[in-house]
Design a protein around this motif. Structure first.
Motif: not given
Length: 242
Positions: A234-242
């Motif tokens: 899985p790739v994880i981003y801070n919300k708003g940077f996906s």
């Protein structure tokens, strides 16, 4: 539950140790003998500090450290200095991953051990044949050639995908891929995807280290989270940077 954390004195590793302790888990943390614990490193009666250089441990020592741990988490990485990038050990992450998995299998526990590897969004999951632009592929080839740590990260994930695979009875794994790492003093909303939603080279997102630690701790402590992502990257981003 007891968890072994390697790379525990790094910027993300120390946050993961704290997240695990906050969830009531016992933690064994391997820290290099010559390295002082960083500022803000957690303290707890549930924390055992093991002083040692991971790749110099004997097979017997490795098996002993892994024994009794229901999960192993690796936050290992190369220092961003000339020596850290081009000096030895160039295969730190993949060699550590291989030796830890060998130790898990040698102990032959009745239940599978969860192995969580922190990696990078710049590494593609070749199980999914993720679509990459021609320019991205060219640049990754250049990065792979010029920056040994990137090849090390790729090989560590490939070891889990190919040699451990999806059906191993003693090792189950997840490879966590953050994008550009930033610091934050608190957990914020974050999102996970099976594959990148943007180019890690040309349109990178952001992922705070504490969100990475939070997600890794979720994988270790939550059966629901583990079942969702087991055997994936899985790739994880801070919300708003996906």
């Amino acid at each position: 539950m007891t968890v072994l954390v390697v790379g525990a004195s790094g910027e993300t590793g120390k946050l993961l140790v704290g997240e695990l302790l906050d969830r009531g888990l016992s933690v064994k943390a391997i820290v290099r003998p010559e390295r002082s614990l960083p500022d803000g490193f957690p303290t707890s009666e549930s924390l055992t500090i093991i002083r040692g250089t991971l790749l110099e441990l004997s097979d017997a020592e490795m098996r002993q450290h892994v024994k009794g741990c229901r999960a192993v988490a690796s936050c290992l990485g190369h220092n961003l200095s000339f020596k850290g990038i081009y000096g030895k050990p160039r295969r730190l992450v993949v060699d550590a991953t291989r030796r830890l998995c060998q130790a898990i299998k040698a102990n032959a526990s009745d239940d599978p051990t969860r192995f969580v590897l922190m990696n990078t969004a710049g590494n593609s999951n070749r199980d999914l044949q993720e679509p990459l632009s021609f320019g991205h592929r060219c640049m990754i080839g250049l990065v792979r050639f010029l920056l040994p740590p990137h090849a090390d990260n790729e090989q560590a994930a490939d070891f889990l995908r190919r040699e451990i695979g999806q059906l191993d009875r003693q090792v189950e794994w997840v490879v966590v891929r953050p994008d550009s790492l930033i610091d934050s003093d608190r957990v914020t909303e974050h999102e996970q995807y099976p594959s990148p939603t943007r180019s890690a080279l040309f349109n990178a997102g952001k992922t705070s280290r504490i969100n990475v630690a939070h997600f890794m701790a979720d994988l270790i402590s939550s059966d629901e989270s583990w079942k969702r992502w087991k055997g994936q990257m899985p790739v994880i981003y801070n919300k708003g940077f996906s």
